[in-house]
Design a protein around this motif. Structure first.
Motif, short mmCIF file in Angstrom:
data_model
loop_
_atom_site.label_atom_id
_atom_site.label_comp_id
_atom_site.label_asym_id
_atom_site.label_seq_id
_atom_site.Cartn_x
_atom_site.Cartn_y
_atom_site.Cartn_z
N PRO A 188 0.85 -1.21 0.00
CA PRO A 188 0.00 0.00 0.00
C PRO A 188 0.87 1.24 0.00
O PRO A 188 1.88 1.30 0.70
N GLY A 189 0.49 2.21 -0.80
CA GLY A 189 1.23 3.48 -0.84
C GLY A 189 2.37 3.47 -1.84
O GLY A 189 2.97 4.52 -2.10
N ALA A 222 -0.86 7.89 -1.89
CA ALA A 222 -0.73 8.50 -0.56
C ALA A 222 -1.84 8.04 0.37
O ALA A 222 -1.68 8.02 1.59
N ARG A 223 -2.97 7.65 -0.23
CA ARG A 223 -4.09 7.18 0.61
C ARG A 223 -4.10 5.66 0.75
O ARG A 223 -5.13 5.05 1.06
N GLY A 224 -2.96 5.04 0.45
CA GLY A 224 -2.81 3.60 0.75
C GLY A 224 -3.11 2.65 -0.39
O GLY A 224 -3.18 1.44 -0.19
N ARG A 225 -3.31 3.20 -1.60
CA ARG A 225 -3.53 2.28 -2.73
C ARG A 225 -2.18 1.85 -3.30
O ARG A 225 -1.18 2.56 -3.14
N ALA A 226 -2.17 0.72 -3.96
CA ALA A 226 -0.94 0.24 -4.60
C ALA A 226 -1.06 0.47 -6.10
O ALA A 226 -2.12 0.24 -6.68
N VAL A 227 0.04 0.91 -6.72
CA VAL A 227 -0.01 1.21 -8.15
C VAL A 227 1.14 0.49 -8.86
O VAL A 227 2.28 0.59 -8.44
N LEU A 228 0.77 -0.24 -9.92
CA LEU A 228 1.80 -0.83 -10.80
C LEU A 228 1.73 -0.04 -12.10
O LEU A 228 0.71 -0.06 -12.79
N PHE A 229 2.82 0.64 -12.41
CA PHE A 229 2.81 1.60 -13.51
C PHE A 229 3.74 1.10 -14.62
O PHE A 229 4.96 1.15 -14.49
N CYS A 230 3.15 0.61 -15.71
CA CYS A 230 3.97 0.10 -16.82
C CYS A 230 4.11 1.21 -17.85
O CYS A 230 3.10 1.78 -18.27
N SER A 231 5.34 1.49 -18.23
CA SER A 231 5.51 2.55 -19.22
C SER A 231 6.88 2.44 -19.87
O SER A 231 7.81 1.83 -19.34
N HIS A 232 6.96 3.03 -21.05
CA HIS A 232 8.26 3.15 -21.72
C HIS A 232 8.82 4.56 -21.57
O HIS A 232 9.92 4.84 -22.00
N THR A 233 8.00 5.46 -20.98
CA THR A 233 8.46 6.83 -20.82
C THR A 233 9.23 6.93 -19.49
O THR A 233 8.64 7.11 -18.42
N LEU A 234 10.54 6.79 -19.60
CA LEU A 234 11.35 6.62 -18.41
C LEU A 234 11.38 7.86 -17.52
O LEU A 234 11.45 7.76 -16.29
N GLU A 235 11.30 9.05 -18.14
CA GLU A 235 11.31 10.30 -17.34
C GLU A 235 10.13 10.30 -16.36
O GLU A 235 10.28 10.66 -15.20
N ILE A 236 8.97 9.89 -16.87
CA ILE A 236 7.76 9.91 -16.02
C ILE A 236 7.91 8.88 -14.91
O ILE A 236 7.64 9.15 -13.74
N VAL A 237 8.38 7.70 -15.27
CA VAL A 237 8.55 6.64 -14.27
C VAL A 237 9.53 7.11 -13.19
O VAL A 237 9.29 6.93 -11.99
N GLN A 238 10.62 7.73 -13.65
CA GLN A 238 11.65 8.20 -12.72
C GLN A 238 11.08 9.19 -11.71
O GLN A 238 11.39 9.15 -10.52
N LYS A 239 10.20 10.09 -12.21
CA LYS A 239 9.66 11.13 -11.33
C LYS A 239 8.53 10.61 -10.45
O LYS A 239 8.36 11.02 -9.31
N LEU A 240 7.73 9.69 -11.02
CA LEU A 240 6.48 9.31 -10.36
C LEU A 240 6.63 8.13 -9.39
O LEU A 240 5.99 8.09 -8.33
N CYS A 241 7.50 7.17 -9.76
CA CYS A 241 7.48 5.90 -9.04
C CYS A 241 8.43 5.90 -7.84
O CYS A 241 9.50 6.51 -7.86
N THR A 242 7.98 5.16 -6.81
CA THR A 242 8.80 5.06 -5.62
C THR A 242 9.76 3.89 -5.73
O THR A 242 10.78 3.83 -5.05
N ARG A 243 9.40 2.94 -6.55
CA ARG A 243 10.24 1.76 -6.75
C ARG A 243 10.14 1.36 -8.22
O ARG A 243 9.12 1.62 -8.87
N ILE A 244 11.21 0.73 -8.71
CA ILE A 244 11.21 0.35 -10.13
C ILE A 244 11.62 -1.12 -10.28
O ILE A 244 12.58 -1.57 -9.66
N ILE A 245 10.83 -1.81 -11.11
CA ILE A 245 11.18 -3.20 -11.46
C ILE A 245 11.51 -3.20 -12.95
O ILE A 245 10.75 -2.66 -13.76
#
Lengths: 171, 257, 542
Positions: free
Chosen positions: B31-32, B185-208
């Motif tokens: 969560p989060g 921030a309200r405790g939901r979990a997000v899996l964010f698949c993307s090829h736009t690395l700048e967005i992933v870098q800014k948005l994600c807390t962890r990267i796989i």
């Protein structure tokens, strides 16, 4: 309603269903009209026979049954059925035993031909075919007459049933 | 003690005929967390997502969403997920509103709540004028927005977003990023698949990072970035997925064009 | 979580809404609605027409049992045909997985909604197929108005049972949606059966020996194994015989139908789940590269790089798209079946040999070629549809003339040279063998080929073929949309057939007929060429 709105309505799901419903209603009316006009359609149900030539007519007016039967037996099955068709066109003109003489030929082919008349002929032609059968006085012919009576009864053809009863009584 | 993961993937295998698409994948999303799920084309990202959402049955391993095993409790698991597929598929002969109502109905969202959520999301993405029209007539971005709305309206615990910003205008993309951050921030979990690395870098807390059906990196964003000297995700990604290839091919292509 | 009625209702409503909207709005580009009359309407019209003509042809000629048997068989065949030929659109829908596959809907609710959707479709057809026979049947001798109800019930059951059995057969095999072997078999079966029915109907009207009526009234023993015969016997029993006992059998028929529905529902639910994996397996398979043959053919059929690419693309999809092949099969199969019927019934005489009392009738020899001519627009029309219709942006956007004339001509050429020409050659060989006269065969097929070419130009305009593979197949779209054009072409082709029949009597007349065709060909080519040049000019101006 303007043209545009009618088109829009017809293109809508509701409009399409209405279109189908109207078409089905029209089809029902047409079908009912056809159903109430059975005699019109039955007019087309009749067998067609070729015109009788003078030569054929003279052959059928024979007074020598033995010679006629010999001639019949030499004819091809197709020509034998032609004799039946000639008789069907003018049954009163030829000797009463003529059906029996004609049936001295290929009996199976002729019975099959008579079955066709009983099935696909007009009401008058069917009665003529029944008369032909009754005049042969053959047991197979009686069976066919009884079958035809059953069929006429199933078909609610009271006049045909009465006619066949009459013929069967004389058998 | 950290909260139990909302998404737990253990030793996941998937095979298409002779081809092994996933070769024993492990990861969790708590969560989060906003977890970036990256990989080159054909690495197995979409296959993973299809298994997570119950669209494909894995050859081995297990997936749990909100404690429900996807293989045995598929419907319960699916009910927890909000999913934005890659190509934004939707029934194009429904209007946007009809489509959202259908989705709300299928997720059993109470009608008053569904109505409120649909109205709110439509307004958020500025779709008031477009929503009553057939989806068939939508632009790519408008279609993407409707699919995003559909993924959010049942208030899912887990969001699985496959290229969610594809085709969106700048303002809508910003809103999506804000929503994703806010929900995390309200405790939901997000899996964010993307090829736009700048967005992933800014948005994600962890990267796989996935390569050829295997997880080759699973670290917090900062740690991943520290793997390269220039602190750049693109460099790390290149190192991990195609370390031997340089730019020579591209130069040849440019010259040929 | 269990199956929820609310999910079923929602999905069914959605599917029906989309089906009806798809009649007008299923287009790859733009929001402009299609024609005012939906394609499904033409299909309904055809079914009404076919059932009306058959019912009237039998009216008064046969008794209740044979009448009911023929009408029920025709009805069941047409229902199966609707399901089999447009199977993907009717029984399965592969896009559902992408759109709602991840949503928590129980697969039984989904399968039930799809089955209900199918039942709606079949019932719509059933109404069209039932109205005339049910009402006219009530007026048969020995029948009464109870016939209407009893027949309607039996026909609706038959129209459900047989398509459901076809679906069950389909779902018994491994779920590989693009393999069309099963559908090929089904399509061939129904084509052959339909031909038997239609051939029987026309033979009945002109056969002086009434063989069909005799056959139906004195059926062979094997007929008692035909399921529609059982149903017909039940209908007859209810109307003419023992109604209380018949009611019991009616309940059994209803129960069987419901049981079959339930079983199909169960099978479909499993099948829908399995089909997803099937698709993924297929996508992972390696597809063979286009053969050298296709490249050579496209080079031969086209001039210029763009035309060649376009032809190559059309050829490639013709080879790889099983739906397209499936849609083309009925036209080619009909010809094959007609040739067989013509040979078996001795109606394949040489029209150029001059009549004689012993000569065979040339009616079927001429009809076969005319049917080939009529099938050209239908063959071309098939290329309009594709499951990948959204990819047609490529063809729309490529410089192919403002109206996509390049691609339309590619389709025309592929159909003419790769479908019609081989069929012509095979027909030519059959005629040459049958007539022992290769020159007459060549002349007959030459004239037929010329007509096919003329009709192909007419079809370009008539079916509005601009960009191939650019439309999704709406229900009934395949045969419905093209029906008015086909009616016009059929009239024209029949007229040409009569002309050829008379022209074949003398060499001079044949020459005049050939000149007439050449003039028509020149006119069609000039008209088409004119518009093509005009389009090119417009393109260069713009």
């Amino acid at each position: 309603m303007s043209g545009g709105t009618v088109a829009d309505f017809l293109r809508s799901p509701r409009g399409m269903l209405a279109l189908f419903a109207c078409t089905f209603a029209g089809a029902v009316l047409l079908a009912v009209a056809a159903a109430f006009n059975r005699p019109f359609f039955e007019k087309f149900v009749a067998e067609k026979y070729g015109v009788v030539t003078a030569q054929e007519d003279s052959l059928m007016r024979t007074t020598d049954p033995a010679s006629f039967v010999r001639k019949v037996q030499l004819l091809t099955p197709g020509k034998q059925t032609r004799l039946y068709e000639i008789w069907m066109q003018r049954p009163g003109k030829y000797p009463e035993q003529m059906p029996a003489w004609i049936l001295s030929g290929n009996r199976d082919t002729l019975f099959q031909r008579i079955r066709v008349t009983l099935l696909a002929g007009s009401a008058v032609q069917r009665q003529m075919a029944a008369l032909f059968l009754s005049r042969t006085r053959l047991p197979e012919a009686k069976v066919m007459l009884l079958d035809e009576r059953k069929r006429a009864y199933r078909r609610d053809e009271q006049d045909v049933v009465s006619y066949l009863d009459e013929l069967l009584r004389t058998q | 003690m950290p909260a139990a993961p909302l998404l737990q993937v253990s030793n996941l295998f998937l095979r298409y005929g002779k081809f092994e698409a996933l070769k024993g994948i492990h990861f969790t999303v708590h969560p989060g967390e906003i977890v970036g799920y990256l990989g080159p084309n054909g690495a197995g990202k979409s296959s993973t997502v299809k298994v997570l959402t119950g669209l494909l049955t894995p050859g081995g391993g297990s997936v749990e969403v909100c404690g429900h095993n996807v293989a045995n409790q598929t419907l319960a698991a699916q009910a927890c997920i909000g999913y934005v597929p890659e190509s934004a598929p939707a029934y194009s002969l429904l209007t946007g509103l009809e489509y959202l109502s259908l989705v709300a109905g299928l997720y059993d969202v109470p009608s008053d709540k569904a109505e409120a959520n649909i109205k709110m999301l439509i307004e958020t993405f500025d779709m008031q004028k477009v929503a009553p029209r057939l989806i068939h007539t939508y632009s790519k971005g408008q279609r993407q927005k409707i699919v995003l709305c559909a993924a959010l309206l049942h208030e899912p615990q887990v969001l699985i977003l496959d290229e969610p910003l594809d085709g969106l205008d700048v303002d809508s993309a910003r809103k999506v990023k804000e929503i994703v951050t806010g929900l995390a921030a309200r405790g939901r979990a997000v899996l964010f698949c993307s090829h736009t690395l700048e967005i992933v870098q800014k948005l994600c807390t962890r990267i796989i990072i996935l390569n050829e059906g295997r997880v080759v990196a699973d670290q917090p964003t900062e740690e991943i970035l520290n793997r390269s000297q220039d602190h750049n995700l693109e460099s790390v990604f290149s190192q991990l997925t195609k370390p031997d290839k340089g730019n020579t091919d591209i130069q040849q292509v440019i010259a040929a064009l | 979580m269990s199956t929820k009625p609310s999910h079923f209702r929602l999905l069914l409503r959605t599917f029906l809404l989309m089906d009806l909207r798809g009649q007008h709005y299923a287009r790859a580009t733009g929001a402009k609605p299609g024609e005012l009359i939906p394609p499904l309407y033409w299909v309904i019209g055809q079914y009404l027409f076919i059932s009306a003509v058959t019912a009237i042809a039998l009216f008064g000629r046969v008794d209740v049992l044979p009448y009911t048997f023929v009408m029920l068989t025709l009805s069941a065949l047409l229902s199966i045909s609707a399901v089999v030929v447009e199977f993907n659109e009717v029984a399965l829908n592969f896009t559902d997985t992408q759109v709602i596959g991840h949503i928590p809907v129980h697969r039984r609710a989904y399968a039930a909604a799809r089955i209900a959707n199918l039942i709606f479709y079949l019932l719509l057809f059933s109404v069209a197929l039932v109205i005339f026979p049910a009402i006219i049947g009530a007026a048969l001798r020995g029948s009464d108005w109870s016939y209407t109800l009893v027949y309607a019930f039996a026909a609706c059951c038959a129209n459900l049972i047989f398509p459901l059995l076809a679906i069950l057969l389909y779902t018994l095999r491994p779920p590989e949606p693009d393999k069309s072997d099963f559908r090929d078999v089904m399509a061939w079966t129904q084509i052959v059966l339909a031909l038997v029915v239609f051939y029987g109907a026309q033979m009945m009207l002109r056969d002086g020996q009434h063989r069909l009526e005799m056959f139906l009234s004195y059926p062979p023993a094997w007929m008692h194994w035909v399921p529609t015969w059982w149903l017909a016997q039940w209908v007859t029993e209810m109307v003419q015989g023992n109604a209380p006992a018949g009611l019991l059998w009616g309940a059994v028929i209803a129960l069987l139908t419901v049981a079959l529905l339930a079983f199909t529902l169960y099978r479909l639910a499993s099948f829908y789940r399995a089909i997803r994996t099937g698709y993924e397996h297929l996508s992972a398979e390696r597809t063979p590269a286009p053969s050298r043959g296709i490249q050579l053919l496209s080079g031969w059929l086209a001039s210029g790089r763009a035309q060649r690419s376009s032809v190559q693309f059309v050829l490639l999809l013709l080879r790889r798209d099983p739906d397209l092949r499936m849609r083309m099969l009925p036209q080619v199969a009909t010809l094959a079946a007609l040739v067989l019927l013509g040979l078996m019934t001795g109606q394949m005489g040489n029209p150029f040999a001059g009549g004689g009392s012993t000569a065979q009738s040339p009616s079927m020899a001429i009809a076969v070629v005319q049917i080939l001519v009529i099938s050209v627009p239908m063959l071309m029309h098939n290329f309009l549809y594709s499951r990948d219709f959204e990819s047609s942006w490529l063809l729309w956007s490529a410089p192919a003339g403002p109206r996509g004339s390049l691609h339309a001509h590619s389709v025309r050429r592929v159909v003419l040279w790769l479908v019609v020409l081989p069929v012509c050659l095979v027909l030519g060989l059959v005629f040459a063998w049958r007539w022992q006269d290769p020159v007459s065969a060549l002349l007959h097929l030459g004239l037929g080929w010329l007509q096919c070419v003329i009709i192909s130009y007419v079809a370009l305009e008539g079916i509005g073929l601009k960009v191939p593979f650019s439309e999704p197949l709406a229900k009934g779209g395949l045969s419905g949309k093209v029906a008015p054009l086909l009616a016009a072409v059929a009239t024209g082709a029949t007229f040409l057939g009569f002309l050829e029949f008379f022209a074949a009597q003398k060499l001079l007349y044949t020459a005049i007929f050939a000149v007439l065709l050449l003039c028509l060909f020149a006119f069609a080519k000039f008209k088409d060429g004119g518009s093509f040049v005009f389009q090119k000019n417009n393109l260069s101006k713009s």
